[in-house]
Design an enzyme around this catalytic site. Structure first.
Site, PDB file in Angstrom:
ATOM      1  N   GLY A   1       1.559  -6.384   7.122  1.00  0.00           N
ATOM      2  CA  GLY A   1       0.708  -6.893   6.171  1.00  0.00           C
ATOM      3  C   GLY A   1      -0.520  -7.303   6.988  1.00  0.00           C
ATOM      4  O   GLY A   1      -1.024  -7.025   8.004  1.00  0.00           O
TER       5      GLY A   1
ATOM      6  N   ASN B   1       0.784  -1.446  -0.145  1.00  0.00           N
ATOM      7  CA  ASN B   1       0.049  -0.103   0.023  1.00  0.00           C
ATOM      8  C   ASN B   1       0.602   1.160  -0.182  1.00  0.00           C
ATOM      9  O   ASN B   1       0.329   2.143  -0.666  1.00  0.00           O
ATOM     10  CB  ASN B   1      -0.949   0.063   1.193  1.00  0.00           C
TER      11      ASN B   1
ATOM     12  N   GLU C   1       3.252  -5.536  12.449  1.00  0.00           N
ATOM     13  CA  GLU C   1       2.226  -4.476  12.220  1.00  0.00           C
ATOM     14  C   GLU C   1       1.432  -5.087  11.325  1.00  0.00           C
ATOM     15  O   GLU C   1       1.510  -5.270  10.178  1.00  0.00           O
ATOM     16  CB  GLU C   1       2.825  -3.256  11.773  1.00  0.00           C
TER      17      GLU C   1
ATOM     18  N   GLU D   1       7.005   0.135  16.111  1.00  0.00           N
ATOM     19  CA  GLU D   1       8.347   0.542  15.317  1.00  0.00           C
ATOM     20  C   GLU D   1       8.424   2.143  15.294  1.00  0.00           C
ATOM     21  O   GLU D   1       7.581   2.613  16.258  1.00  0.00           O
ATOM     22  CB  GLU D   1       7.782   0.308  13.840  1.00  0.00           C
TER      23      GLU D   1
ATOM     24  N   CYS E   1      -3.515   1.436   6.678  1.00  0.00           N
ATOM     25  CA  CYS E   1      -3.825   0.773   7.624  1.00  0.00           C
ATOM     26  C   CYS E   1      -4.450   1.617   8.827  1.00  0.00           C
ATOM     27  O   CYS E   1      -5.136   1.200   9.618  1.00  0.00           O
ATOM     28  CB  CYS E   1      -2.755   0.030   8.207  1.00  0.00           C
TER      29      CYS E   1
ATOM     30  N   THR F   1      -1.507 -13.684   7.652  1.00  0.00           N
ATOM     31  CA  THR F   1       0.020 -14.124   7.395  1.00  0.00           C
ATOM     32  C   THR F   1       0.838 -13.587   8.705  1.00  0.00           C
ATOM     33  O   THR F   1       1.781 -14.339   8.891  1.00  0.00           O
ATOM     34  CB  THR F   1       0.437 -12.895   6.485  1.00  0.00           C
TER      35      THR F   1
END
Length: 479
Positions: free
Chosen positions: A226, A150, A248, A460, A282, A230
């Site tokens: 992602g 994205n 994240e 992060e 997101c 996953t």
């Protein structure tokens, strides 16, 4: 047709298996380049290169390592037009967005961590009458960075810059859907004088390259952005190997609007927080909760503005929204619009595809606003990740907190009110790792970034990123 290549040990090379994937341009729906369909053999070569480079890179004086990363930042800046064009074409986003947000942020990411590492200090703790402790932080070794489609270079650099600054060597996988700017980055690193093997960029599918990175025993940490599913798989795979993990993941963020807000500022910002990057961020506020006293006023004004949004091909200077990233993603988003109807929702505007002249095969979707849904229905609980928002009225603070906190996610939230006490109360009670009060997406690179619940593990940004990419060692000295 151009073939992109892997960047391993300081050189561009074809995948070991000589296999390639088609790379589609979202604006036209046509194939415009090929990318390596790499596998575990390419990852093994990259790890071998990183092992050789690690002693050189990790022991390099911090000032020299910093200077190289500053030159990477400057190199992207010098190639700004090239990177902007590549990002827009690869992702489908308007050129204006790539030029004002994506690529400038990548420049900032490298520069920020290049300079931050100069101020990353060790700690000491005195024990009266006994001695003292000092705590050092050293690079982990080889780390894996896996980034999404994205915000391709924006989030790619957000991971690899602190990893490199801390002295690690990196095996990085960009999304196979948007590989181009990561491919260009190898040239910039070469020109900046980065030693061979420090940064290795491998293209391919998550099921092959991503899986090989996660499973490789010599890769000691994984930073992934992602989907939640996953992320679950990565955690199950990496945890028994005792790898450090930063995940994240998804979001289903509430935008909470109280009736005492600054209405015009809120309305303009809510347009951005709903549909920026085609809703493929997101942090977008996909669930809009409006206090009942201003619900009708908001709905009428918001829908009117949404109808005026120009959806067009990325190079159109009038475009406010571009194409969605891929045909499968477009189909997924549209399936949620149909689901909303089945769940009793009313589409106030949008809901259908758009076919701009000359770009009829592109992946364009009208910005979509839906009302009349229960707060706990699937449409309001599952991440759609597209230009689709729902409107829900509320009466009390307690009611909106119950609705806002009802999902499995907890990434971000936005609160609109001029009541100072209420702003802090709601910010404290909402389940989110990031809260904006009377604003959205104001980012300070020094602050922690990440979510709670199914939105991820770890943080992060700032010192948090440098701590993640280092190992602490405490040493005691007796007086």
């Amino acid at each position: 047709m151009e073939k992109l290549l892997n960047f391993i040990d300081g050189t561009y090379r074809e995948p070991v298996n000589q296999q390639y994937l088609d790379n589609y341009e979202p604006a036209t729906g046509k194939i415009y380049s090929l990318i390596p369909d790499s596998d575990e053999k390419d990852v093994a070569l990259a790890v071998e290169a990183a092992e050789k480079a690690f002693p050189v890179w990790s022991k390099m004086p911090i000032e020299e390592r910093s200077a190289i990363l500053v030159r990477v930042s400057e190199g992207i800046q010098k190639r700004m037009d090239e990177f902007v064009a590549a990002e827009s074409r690869d992702n489908g986003k308007p050129v204006s967005l790539a030029s004002h947000v994506d690529i400038p942020r990548a420049v900032s990411n490298f520069h920020f961590f290049a300079t931050a590492i100069l101020h990353f200090a060790s700690e000491s703790h005195v024990m009266e009458g006994e001695g003292f402790n000092y705590t050092t932080r050293k690079a982990i070794g080889i780390v894996g960075c896996i980034s999404p489609w994205n915000l391709p270079l924006y989030l790619f650099s957000w991971k690899i810059a602190p990893a490199l600054a801390a002295g690690n060597c990196v095996i990085a996988k960009p999304s196979e859907v948007t590989p181009y700017t990561a491919y260009l980055l190898g040239k910039v690193c070469e020109e900046a004088g980065m030693p061979a093997g420090v940064l290795n960029i491998i293209h391919g599918l998550g099921a092959s390259v991503g899986d090989a990175i996660v499973k490789h025993p010599k890769i000691k940490a994984i930073s992934f952005t992602g989907g939640t599913k996953t992320g679950e798989y990565i955690a199950r795979t990496a945890a028994p190997m005792f790898k450090k993990l930063s995940l994240e993941l998804g979001g289903k963020n509430p935008n909470i609007i109280f009736d005492d807000c600054d209405f015009n500022v809120m309305l303009s910002t809510t347009m951005r927080s709903s549909f920026a990057n085609q809703g493929q961020i997101c942090l977008c506020g996909s669930r809009i909760f409006i206090q009942r006293g201003i619900y009708d006023k908001f709905k009428d004004a918001f829908v009117e503005r949404v109808k005026d949004l120009t959806v067009s091909f990325p190079t159109d200077p009038k475009a406010k929204m571009g194409a969605l990233v891929s045909l499968p993603h477009l189909e997924k988003v549209m399936s949620y619009i149909e689901l909303a109807k089945e769940e009793g929702g009313t589409v106030l505007t949008g809901g259908g595809r758009i076919f701009p002249e000359g770009h009829e095969n592109g992946y364009y979707l009208q910005p979509t606003v839906i009302e009349g849904l229960k707060y706990d229905c699937r449409t309001n609980q599952e991440e759609i990740f597209g230009p689709v928002v729902t409107l829900t009225p509320f009466d009390t603070e307690e009611e909106v907190l119950e609705m806002a906190n009802s999902t499995q996610y907890g990434l971000s939230a936005t609160i609109w009110t001029n009541d100072l006490k209420r702003a802090h109360r709601v910010a404290d009670e909402v389940h989110a790792g990031i809260v904006w009060i009377n604003a959205w997406l104001v980012r300070d690179l020094r602050t922690p970034f990440g979510g709670v619940k199914s939105s991820g593990v770890g943080r992060e940004g700032g010192w948090e990123a440098l701590r993640f990419f280092t190992e602490a060692k405490n040493i005691f000295v007796k007086y």
